[in-house]
Design a protein around this motif. Structure first.
Motif, short mmCIF file in Angstrom:
data_model
loop_
_atom_site.label_atom_id
_atom_site.label_comp_id
_atom_site.label_asym_id
_atom_site.label_seq_id
_atom_site.Cartn_x
_atom_site.Cartn_y
_atom_site.Cartn_z
N GLY A 260 -14.81 -0.78 -3.13
CA GLY A 260 -14.96 -0.39 -1.73
C GLY A 260 -14.28 0.93 -1.42
N ILE A 261 -14.16 1.15 -0.15
CA ILE A 261 -13.61 2.43 0.32
C ILE A 261 -13.15 2.24 1.75
CG2 ILE A 261 -15.85 3.26 1.22
CD1 ILE A 261 -15.07 6.05 0.03
N ALA A 262 -12.22 3.08 2.18
CA ALA A 262 -11.85 3.08 3.60
C ALA A 262 -11.78 4.53 4.06
CB ALA A 262 -10.51 2.40 3.81
N GLU B 90 0.85 -1.19 0.00
CA GLU B 90 0.00 0.00 0.00
C GLU B 90 0.88 1.24 0.00
OE1 GLU B 90 -3.57 0.15 0.70
OE2 GLU B 90 -3.91 -2.00 0.82
N HIS C 282 -3.33 4.49 -6.35
CA HIS C 282 -4.13 4.08 -5.19
C HIS C 282 -3.55 2.78 -4.62
CE1 HIS C 282 -7.47 3.95 -2.54
NE2 HIS C 282 -8.06 2.93 -3.12
N HIS C 283 -3.79 1.67 -5.24
CA HIS C 283 -3.09 0.42 -4.96
C HIS C 283 -3.27 -0.50 -6.16
CE1 HIS C 283 -7.03 -1.06 -4.00
NE2 HIS C 283 -7.12 -0.41 -2.86
N LYS D 164 -10.63 -8.12 2.42
CA LYS D 164 -12.01 -7.72 2.13
C LYS D 164 -12.39 -8.12 0.71
CE LYS D 164 -11.22 -2.73 1.32
NZ LYS D 164 -11.76 -1.39 1.60
N ARG E 210 1.15 1.30 9.73
CA ARG E 210 2.10 1.70 8.69
C ARG E 210 3.34 2.29 9.35
NH1 ARG E 210 -2.35 4.01 4.18
NH2 ARG E 210 -3.59 2.14 4.37
N GLN F 84 -9.39 2.54 10.59
CA GLN F 84 -10.17 2.82 9.38
C GLN F 84 -11.59 2.28 9.53
OE1 GLN F 84 -8.33 1.01 5.93
NE2 GLN F 84 -6.93 2.72 5.65
N GLY G 13 -10.96 7.03 0.84
CA GLY G 13 -10.59 6.77 -0.54
C GLY G 13 -10.83 5.32 -0.87
N GLY G 14 -11.12 5.06 -2.13
CA GLY G 14 -11.33 3.67 -2.53
C GLY G 14 -11.40 3.56 -4.03
N SER G 15 -11.84 2.39 -4.48
CA SER G 15 -11.88 2.16 -5.92
C SER G 15 -12.74 0.96 -6.25
CB SER G 15 -10.46 1.90 -6.45
OG SER G 15 -9.91 0.76 -5.83
N SER H 262 -3.73 -2.35 5.69
CA SER H 262 -5.19 -2.27 5.58
C SER H 262 -5.64 -3.70 5.28
CB SER H 262 -5.60 -1.32 4.46
OG SER H 262 -5.78 -2.02 3.26
N ARG I 224 -12.52 -2.51 -7.98
CA ARG I 224 -11.33 -3.37 -8.07
C ARG I 224 -11.28 -4.16 -9.36
NH1 ARG I 224 -10.46 -0.46 -3.54
NH2 ARG I 224 -11.77 -1.13 -1.83
N GLN J 159 -7.09 -4.79 2.86
CA GLN J 159 -7.48 -4.75 1.45
C GLN J 159 -7.72 -6.12 0.82
OE1 GLN J 159 -8.33 -2.06 -0.25
NE2 GLN J 159 -8.83 -3.36 -2.00
N1 ASP Z 1 -7.30 -0.15 1.30
C1 ASP Z 1 -7.41 1.20 0.87
C2 ASP Z 1 -6.67 2.13 1.82
O1 ASP Z 1 -6.34 1.72 2.91
C3 ASP Z 1 -8.83 1.67 0.77
C4 ASP Z 1 -9.63 0.98 -0.25
O2 ASP Z 1 -9.24 0.93 -1.42
O3 ASP Z 1 -10.71 0.50 0.10
O4 ASP Z 1 -6.43 3.27 1.49
#
Ligand code: ASP
Length: 617
Positions: free
Chosen positions: A565-567, A212, A483-484, A239, A258, A272, A520-522, A234, A524, A236
């Motif tokens: 999703g989002i966090a 991340e 983002h990731h 989930k 982190r 989160q 923030g999220g996306s 996270s 996937r 991620q």
């Molecule tokens: N895992 C992401 C973060 O910690 C959030 C997400 O994409 O849901 O920023």
């Protein structure tokens, strides 16, 4: 009648003191079983009594915050989680009791019995400020050493001391209220998400590293020597696996870790509100979580934030200079390049970007103020070489610091391009694109602060959407996921992946409130081949990708639903609700800037034996 406390006793006497007086305080058995109270030691809290309760016989428990001895009377402020109640000890009617009360020290733990009376001089600042308790007896439940700092609304304790004795700091109203607010936000979020059909699922804390963008905290494994767990940055991947598992709507209020350098709004462990949904589009997610934030504001602040506007990443960068714009005020960035080039002013001619803001009503800034602003932009953090300004006097006159190169007609064009009106001051920065835009974004926020445009009780929320999928890193000379790596490209940009990856936009979104990224999220990637392609773009060999993320890509072979999703940064959200800049007071036991918990003195060395057992040398 209860035996009043009269100074320190031997431990046996103390026990007697504790037991003897308590019994008469609760004469009827029914009292112990009363449904109205969930405490056998008190009838009320220190925050609830008012004029309605006058003449009631009550028992309170709490800490002695402060006492004032006025000869005939001794006043004591008794504090608990709920507030402060004034106690009165009367020298004339109960001299022994009053004398005993005078010997009590700060933070002694007391149980007090008395009758509620109307105060002659009321205190409008306290919820209990209309009444006081005429004390008839009290018990010292525990003595207290002299506290290292004043435990009141305002304290003389410095940060380090307050952190070392955090349990005392939490007794203070501002810290206590911050934690209570946090609990309210968590409860409101749980309510909303439960109502919307989300299921809270716990994911493991001992995992394997997820990329991340930050460093992992690692934990050595005793049973698998030489190997390490990582603490989750996270949940991620978990989930996403829960979506493959068919859980459909997941959430968790979860600790993440982190190992980064710390700042005011960062902690090595933070919380989160982490969410994921299946069979959804970006639109569904934005609507669901816009609903959540609206509900939180409603429940916690009693504020209706209305509908959230949406801004593309590109617009945010152009108009505000960053991807988390504070839209409580305008002062948008204006590109002056086309208006200023080719007039022999080398600074502007050589610049990749010449950008301006118009500051309302600041035309009368003194030379000294402007020099100071110039120094401000020259600080190493911003690294600008100078600041150009142009005043639009209230009389309509225009004057700039570069009059030698630009005449009145040109200045008039600048003013109109920047939407400046008489009385305004235009500030201009020039230089390399990225650095200059960032500096102007900072200058805009600074001017917003100076002009009082960033009121903490005004909340302007928005979505920033259409983030780039990738960003180029000069340092590592490769693409990084913005983002990731699990974020999906926009389908319409898919064809650019191979040849122009920098142009690919992602189905990614951030929620921004008052210039703070709160979530923030996306959407996937849920297709194994696309996920593999993404890893290869990010410089992973097929083997590396399989070794690190094989578990996820394998899962995608077993019918992964489209998901996203989002966090939300829960600590940040709480500090925002509380109107604070730092998240620290919203965390019960935070770490300091060096990542230390100074209260329990951690991190700390471990014994040679422990190390050996873990296979560490
Ligand atoms: N895992 C992401 C973060 O910690 C959030 C997400 O994409 O849901 O920023």
């Amino acid at each position: 009648m209860a035996v009043p406390y009269d100074g320190p006793k031997s431990s046996i006497c103390r026990i007697l003191l504790f037991f003897i007086p308590v019994t008469p305080l609760f004469p009827q058995l029914s009292y112990f079983c009363s449904a109205k109270t969930n405490s056998m030691l008190r009838t009320h809290t220190c925050g609830e009594l008012s004029l309605r309760d006058v003449d009631k016989k009550v028992t309170l428990c709490g800490w002695l915050q402060r006492s004032r001895d006025l000869g005939g009377m001794t006043f004591v402020d008794l504090r608990d989680r709920y507030g402060i109640t004034q106690l009165v000890f009367n020298m004339e009617t109960l001299p022994h009791l009053c004398e005993a009360a005078r010997k009590l020290g700060r933070e002694y733990v007391l149980q007090v019995e008395g009758v509620v009376a109307e105060r002659s001089s009321k205190n409008a600042k306290l919820s209990t400020g209309d009444i006081e308790i005429l004390v008839s007896s009290f018990v010292v439940l525990n003595e207290a050493a002299l506290p290292p700092f004043t435990i009141e609304e305002n304290t003389d304790g410095g940060d380090d001391l307050r952190m070392k004795y955090r349990y005392l700091d939490i007794r203070r109203a501002p810290v206590r209220e911050a934690l209570l607010l946090r609990a309210r936000v968590a409860a409101a979020a749980r309510n909303y998400l439960t109502r919307e059909g989300f299921v809270e699922v716990e994911t493991p804390v001992l995992i394997k590293s997820t990329p991340e963008g930050a460093r992992d905290f690692v934990v050595p494994s005793r049973m698998n020597q030489g190997e390490f767990y990582a603490l989750p940055q996270s949940p991620q991947t978990f989930k996403q696996l829960l979506m493959v598992a068919g859980m459909d709507k997941y959430y968790q209020i979860v600790k993440c870790f982190r190992d980064e350098d710390l700042r005011a709004d960062r902690q090595p462990e933070f919380t989160q509100i982490d969410c994921e949904m299946s069979f959804v589009t970006q639109e569904d997610i934005l609507n669901t979580f816009e609903g959540m934030i609206r509900q939180l504001f409603q429940d916690v602040k009693g504020v209706d934030i209305g509908t959230l506007p949406r801004m593309t990443y590109a617009d945010a960068m152009e108009h505000y200079g960053n991807d988390k714009p504070d839209i409580r005020f305008g002062m948008q960035l204006k590109d002056l390049g086309p208006l200023v080039k080719g007039k022999d002013f080398k600074v502007f001619d050589d610049a990749e970007l010449v950008v301006a803001i118009s500051v309302k009503g600041a035309a009368e800034y003194t030379r000294k103020q402007l020099d100071e602003l110039t120094e401000w932009v020259k600080r190493p953090q911003l690294g600008m070489t100078g600041l150009v300004y142009a005043r639009y006097g209230s009389d309509g006159s225009m004057k700039s610091s570069v009059d030698k190169f630009y005449g009145p007609e040109e200045l008039a064009k600048w003013m109109s391009h920047c939407d400046a009106a008489p009385g305004d001051l235009v500030l201009i920065l020039a230089g390399n694109e990225g650095k200059t835009r960032k500096a102007m974004s900072e200058l805009r926020l600074e001017m917003g602060d100076r002009l009082g445009l960033r009121d903490k009780n005004t909340f302007n929320c928005l979505w920033v959407v259409d983030f780039p999928l990738l960003e180029w890193s000069e340092e590592t000379a490769r693409w990084h996921a913005m983002h990731h790596p699990f974020t999906s490209p926009k389908p319409e940009d898919f064809n650019l992946l191979e040849n122009d990856p920098g142009k690919v936009r992602a189905n990614a979104y951030d929620m921004v409130i008052n210039g703070v990224e709160v979530g923030g999220g996306s959407i996937r990637i849920h297709d194994k081949t696309v996920q593999q392609q993404m890893f290869s773009l990010l410089g992973f060999s097929a083997d590396e990708a399989q070794a690190q993320f094989g578990f996820l890509m394998n899962a995608f072979e077993f019918g992964a639903p489209p998901h996203g999703g989002i966090a939300f940064g829960f600590d940040r959200l709480c500090s925002l609700f509380g109107g604070a800049d730092s998240i620290r007071d919203y965390i019960a036991f935070p770490k300091n800037n060096s990542g230390r918990d100074v209260m329990i003195d951690s991190p700390s060395p471990i014994s040679a034996e422990q190390k050996k057992e873990l296979g560490l040398h």
